[in-house]
Structures are given as structure tokens and as C-alpha cells.
Design an enzyme around this catalytic site. Structure first.
Site, PDB file in Angstrom:
ATOM      1  N   HIS A 129       0.824  -1.148  -0.337  1.00 34.53           N
ATOM      2  CA  HIS A 129      -0.364   0.114   0.074  1.00 34.53           C
ATOM      3  C   HIS A 129       0.542   1.108  -0.010  1.00 34.53           C
ATOM      4  O   HIS A 129       1.978   1.030   0.518  1.00 34.53           O
ATOM      5  CB  HIS A 129      -0.851   0.117   1.425  1.00 34.53           C
ATOM      6  CG  HIS A 129      -1.707   1.852   1.443  1.00 34.53           C
ATOM      7  ND1 HIS A 129      -1.952   2.084   1.896  1.00 34.53           N
ATOM      8  CD2 HIS A 129      -2.808   0.650   1.104  1.00 34.53           C
ATOM      9  CE1 HIS A 129      -2.823   2.982   1.595  1.00 34.53           C
ATOM     10  NE2 HIS A 129      -3.862   1.972   1.887  1.00 34.53           N
ATOM     11  N   GLN A 209      -4.417  -4.931   6.150  1.00 32.05           N
ATOM     12  CA  GLN A 209      -5.852  -6.189   6.233  1.00 32.05           C
ATOM     13  C   GLN A 209      -6.227  -7.408   6.428  1.00 32.05           C
ATOM     14  O   GLN A 209      -6.184  -8.450   6.035  1.00 32.05           O
ATOM     15  CB  GLN A 209      -5.765  -6.245   4.487  1.00 32.05           C
ATOM     16  CG  GLN A 209      -5.996  -4.776   3.861  1.00 32.05           C
ATOM     17  CD  GLN A 209      -7.436  -4.635   4.105  1.00 32.05           C
ATOM     18  OE1 GLN A 209      -8.498  -5.086   4.556  1.00 32.05           O
ATOM     19  NE2 GLN A 209      -7.680  -3.103   3.716  1.00 32.05           N
ATOM     20  N   LYS A 232     -10.463  -1.343  10.515  1.00 35.39           N
ATOM     21  CA  LYS A 232     -10.321  -2.367   9.831  1.00 35.39           C
ATOM     22  C   LYS A 232     -10.824  -3.704  10.555  1.00 35.39           C
ATOM     23  O   LYS A 232     -11.206  -4.992   9.724  1.00 35.39           O
ATOM     24  CB  LYS A 232      -9.083  -2.615   8.632  1.00 35.39           C
ATOM     25  CG  LYS A 232      -9.140  -1.499   7.471  1.00 35.39           C
ATOM     26  CD  LYS A 232      -7.774  -1.566   7.081  1.00 35.39           C
ATOM     27  CE  LYS A 232      -7.702  -0.663   6.286  1.00 35.39           C
ATOM     28  NZ  LYS A 232      -8.433   0.274   4.624  1.00 35.39           N
ATOM     29  N   CYS A 370      -4.656   2.528  -3.374  1.00 30.33           N
ATOM     30  CA  CYS A 370      -3.488   3.167  -3.185  1.00 30.33           C
ATOM     31  C   CYS A 370      -2.214   1.960  -3.011  1.00 30.33           C
ATOM     32  O   CYS A 370      -1.308   1.906  -2.115  1.00 30.33           O
ATOM     33  CB  CYS A 370      -3.318   3.562  -1.615  1.00 30.33           C
ATOM     34  SG  CYS A 370      -4.636   4.729  -1.411  1.00 30.33           S
TER      35      CYS A 370
HETATM   36  N1  PMP Z   1      -1.100  -0.712   4.330  1.00 33.22           N
HETATM   37  C1  PMP Z   1      -2.643  -1.883   3.855  1.00 33.22           C
HETATM   38  C2  PMP Z   1      -2.501  -2.819   3.319  1.00 33.22           C
HETATM   39  C3  PMP Z   1      -3.876  -0.632   3.867  1.00 33.22           C
HETATM   40  O1  PMP Z   1      -4.777  -1.764   3.060  1.00 33.22           O
HETATM   41  C4  PMP Z   1      -4.719   0.186   4.446  1.00 33.22           C
HETATM   42  C5  PMP Z   1      -5.846   0.277   4.033  1.00 33.22           C
HETATM   43  N2  PMP Z   1      -6.284   0.100   2.802  1.00 33.22           N
HETATM   44  C6  PMP Z   1      -3.583   1.144   4.779  1.00 33.22           C
HETATM   45  C7  PMP Z   1      -2.149   0.861   4.703  1.00 33.22           C
HETATM   46  C8  PMP Z   1      -3.804   1.735   5.492  1.00 33.22           C
HETATM   47  O2  PMP Z   1      -4.397   2.615   6.597  1.00 33.22           O
HETATM   48  P1  PMP Z   1      -5.192   3.717   7.168  1.00 33.22           P
HETATM   49  O3  PMP Z   1      -5.869   4.297   6.240  1.00 33.22           O
HETATM   50  O4  PMP Z   1      -6.111   3.048   8.381  1.00 33.22           O
HETATM   51  O5  PMP Z   1      -4.283   4.297   8.079  1.00 33.22           O
END
Ligand code: PMP
Length: 413
Positions: A129, A209, A232, A370
Site C-alpha cells: 500500500h 488487512q 478495519k 493505493c
Molecule cells: N496498508 C494496507 C494494506 C491497507 O489496506 C491500508 C488501508 N487501505 C493501509 C495500509 C492504510 O490504513 P489507514 O488508512 O487506516 O491508515
């Protein structure tokens, strides 16, 4: 483990989530398949946060009165719950942050101050990400360190054999996602950690995740850092966790300066508070931490293996039905995957799929999620992604697939 422990009543679980009864787009039943973006909250979590504000709200660690003592106890009990959830050794290893993004920024920034220098190397993977890429790029720019990348194959799995070649005596840290948000791949993090530790390299695991889908035990993994977001895993937004081994957190300087993180301040010299408070500057998200603890307690009542099995069935069922539709390509076909089905369809843009499904009451996510390097690997700009949670059902998968057929027919004619 008996079979009774492995089953749970999805319909009963659904009743605990008020939002699942919402009607959308002209009285249509909501099918919520955007759980990788954020999960919904059970009533217990909503009530706990509300109750905190109605009855206990006060600042923490400033204990001059009854309410503050109580809020502090609730906040520190929440830390204990997180410690137990992750099976950390002590509460000193649990730092509350805003979420995974802030957690990785905390580790990257703090680690770079003193533990990284020019020419050092950090290894990430092609399926990270952006929040596990950009913070490392920022510290690399500041320190002169270099970023190296473990590639993925066309099934969306890490090419682990490459890791041995990437590790050098200049490697200072490896940061890897446990479960990919755009592919669903479950990475062999234990193997990576073992390999890294043979060379004395610490490993950060992005568990955003993973925590709601597979068992996580930081001592069994032996990871040096583990990061996740409350929202999450059925908890509030604005709260997350950094687990860090004390030996690293002790060595690392504070991330932010301010109240609560100090022992003594003078203009000549400031000394820092003990762990974990050294990393918690300012008033924290108290209600968020308490809400997160409630979410974890709620989630712990289910056997995680049963949850995993249930979500795997949804992934398999959706994949099978999608493949029966012509001109669909699944992005991410790892042998070991969970909770996510990403796909593209010939001749129809993912955004049109998302908009069309929304008109039918089905909420999915479209875009690069992302993870632009993943999109780049597959030569695409975006995917449509259905992501599942404990409360989703096979019937919802069927609604999703028949809505999708309708959408594709509309755009393809
Ligand atoms: N890492 C992963 C694998 C994610 O799926 C996400 C959220 N989509 C994030 C990091 C970032 O998380 P957050 O937006 O809650 O900070």
C-alpha cells in the site's frame, strides 16, 4: 477443535450491525463489499463509544479527579486488550496511533533518526500500500538510504527467492504487508522474518488487512513491529496500533514532541517518558482506543479460523461465479489469499462497474487501491474490488454477480 466451534451464525452476526439494514438507492438492500476500505461497526462498539462520551469523558494521565482516573483506567485497559489480542509480551510494546498510516510513519521517521544513514537499504515489496512505500521514500530522501523492492509474479505472489539477493550488509530494515489490500495475497511473513533475522535485520509488518481475517500472534511471528488500524477490524476510525519490540522502541527517539511523552522539560534538556508514552505525544484518541478494545473483545468471541473459512468460501464462490461471466480477469490469484476479489472486465472501465453496481445497492471499491505499483505490474490503471467481512453471505455474492451481469450488459451493448 470441534466442528461446533468452527461454525457461527452469520444471520445473528448481521443483526449486530445496524447499518446493514440501511436501504440505498431507492429502497434497495445494501450489499456492503467495501470492507477492505473500512468495516462496519457492531452495536456494542457504537454503544461503548457513546457511553464513554456520555458518562466517562475526561483527559487521561492527568489524574487530579475521579473522571480522569476512570478514563485513564479505561484507556490503559484498552491497551491491555490490544496486548492480549496480538499476544505481545507487555503493554510497553503497544503504542496507540491514528491508524496504520501514522504507525508506519512513526516507525519510519523514528527509525531514521539515528538508525539510518547514507547508503543504508530498506526493503519493501511491489505489493505494498502507498502508506508502506511513501514514508520510506521520505526517510530515504532525508538520510540518503535506498529503497529496494521484492517483486511479485503474475498470480500476485511475492517472488521470495529474490529476497536473498536483495539482502546485503547494508540492509537495515524490511517492511512487508501481511495481506495485500488489492490482491488479497497472504504473504509468508514468518519465512521473511526468519530470513531477515538470520542477517540481524528487523521486520515491520503492515497488518491492516490481516487482523480481521487471519490469526495474528506477534510472538509466534517474531516480527519486530506490527501495525494495524481499528476501523478495519470493526472498531472506530482514528485509532490504530503500533506493536514494537521493546529493544527497538527503546533505541528509537520520539516521533512527535509534546505533552505526555516527556519526563522533564527545561530549555536546556528534555528527558522522555517511559514506553509506550514516549511515542504518544498529546491527548490521544481515548474514546477510539476504548472503542477498539470493545471491537477486539467482540471479534475474539468468534473462532478466527471459522471467520477465515467463511470469508474464503465467499472468495471462492465469487471467483467461480465471476469466471462464468465472459471477459472477466481476476487480478490476484495467489494460492494463499483471503477476503478480496479484484477484477477487470473487457470493454468496461472499473469506475463504470462501481457506479453501475452502486445503482443496484452494491458497494464495492474501484481504482488503484493505493497500490499503483501493483496496477503497473499488471499493466492496468484500476480494478473493481469486492472485499468481504464476517457478516457477508453467499446470497450477497449472488446479488453482486447478477447486478454485475446487468451492468456489463448495459455497457457492452
Ligand atoms: N496498508 C494496507 C494494506 C491497507 O489496506 C491500508 C488501508 N487501505 C493501509 C495500509 C492504510 O490504513 P489507514 O488508512 O487506516 O491508515
Amino acid at each position: 477443535m470441534g466442528i461446533e466451534q468452527l461454525v457461527f451464525d452469520v444471520e445473528k452476526v448481521r443483526q449486530e450491525f445496524p447499518i446493514l439494514n440501511t436501504k440505498v438507492r431507492g429502497n434497495k438492500r445494501l450489499v456492503y463489499f467495501d470492507n477492505a476500505a473500512t468495516t462496519q461497526r457492531p452495536r456494542r462498539v457504537i454503544e461503548t463509544v457513546k457511553e464513554f462520551y456520555e458518562r466517562y469523558n475526561s483527559n487521561v494521565h492527568r489524574g487530579a479527579h475521579w473522571l480522569s482516573d476512570l478514563a485513564t483506567k479505561m484507556y490503559e485497559d484498552a491497551r491491555k486488550t490490544v496486548k492480549e489480542f496480538l499476544n505481545a509480551r507487555s503493554e510497553r510494546e503497544i503504542v496507540f496511533v491514528r491508524g496504520t498510516t501514522e504507525g508506519i510513519n512513526l516507525i519510519a521517521t523514528s527509525f531514521s533518526r539515528g538508525l539510518l544513514k547514507e547508503g543504508d537499504e530498506i526493503i519493501v515489496t511491489e505489493m505494498e500500500h502507498h502508506s508502506n512505500i511513501v514514508p520510506w521514500q521520505l526517510v530515504a530522501q532525508q538520510t540518503g538510504a535506498k529503497l529496494k523492492v521484492i517483486p511479485i509474479n503474475d498470480r500476485g505472489e511475492l517472488v521470495l527467492e529474490k529476497l536473498k539477493d536483495l539482502i546485503t550488509e547494508r540492509t537495515k530494515l524490511i517492511s512487508v504487508v501481511h495481506v495485500s489490500n488489492s490482491l488479497g495475497t497472504i504473504n509468508p511473513v514468518k519465512e521473511i522474518i526468519e530470513l531477515a533475522h538470520q542477517a540481524g535485520i528487523p521486520v515491520v509488518v503492515d497488518g491492516a488487512q490481516a487482523v480481521a481475517h487471519i490469526p495474528v500472534d506477534v510472538q509466534a511471528l517474531d516480527c519486530d513491529f506490527y501495525v494495524f488500524s481499528g476501523h478495519k477490524i470493526y472498531g472506530p476510525t482514528g485509532i490504530g496500533v503500533v506493536y514494537g519490540k521493546e529493544k527497538w522502541l527503546d533505541k528509537m527517539p520520539p516521533y512527535q514532541g509534546g505533552g505526555d511523552m516527556i519526563k522533564e522539560v527545561t530549555f536546556e534538556k528534555t528527558t522522555y517518558n517511559e514506553l509506550p508514552y514516549k511515542f504518544e505525544a498529546g491527548t490521544p484518541n481515548i474514546a477510539g482506543a476504548i472503542g477498539l478494545a470493545e471491537a477486539l473483545k467482540w471479534f475474539k468471541q468468534f473462532d478466527i479460523n471459522a471467520v477465515h473459512e467463511h470469508e474464503n468460501e465467499l472468495v471462492k464462490y465469487a471467483t467461480e461465479l465471476l469466471k462464468q461471466i465472459g471477459g472477466i480477469r481476476i487480478i490476484g490469484e495467489a494460492n494463499n489469499k483471503t477476503a478480496v476479489v479484484s477484477f477487470i472486465a473487457d470493454g468496461v472501465h472499473p469506475h463504470d462497474i462501481g457506479t453501475g453496481l452502486d445503482m443496484e445497492g452494491v458497494a464495492i471499491r474501484t481504482g488503484h487501491h493505493c497500490t499503483q505499483p501493483v496496477m503497473c505490474h499488471f499493466g492496468i490503471m484500476a480494478t473493481a474490488r469486492a472485499s468481504f467481512a464476517i457478516y457477508n453471505t453467499k446470497e450477497e455474492v449472488e446479488i453482486f454477480v447478477s447486478a454485475l451481469k446487468k451492468v456489463l450488459k448495459f455497457f457492452r451493448q
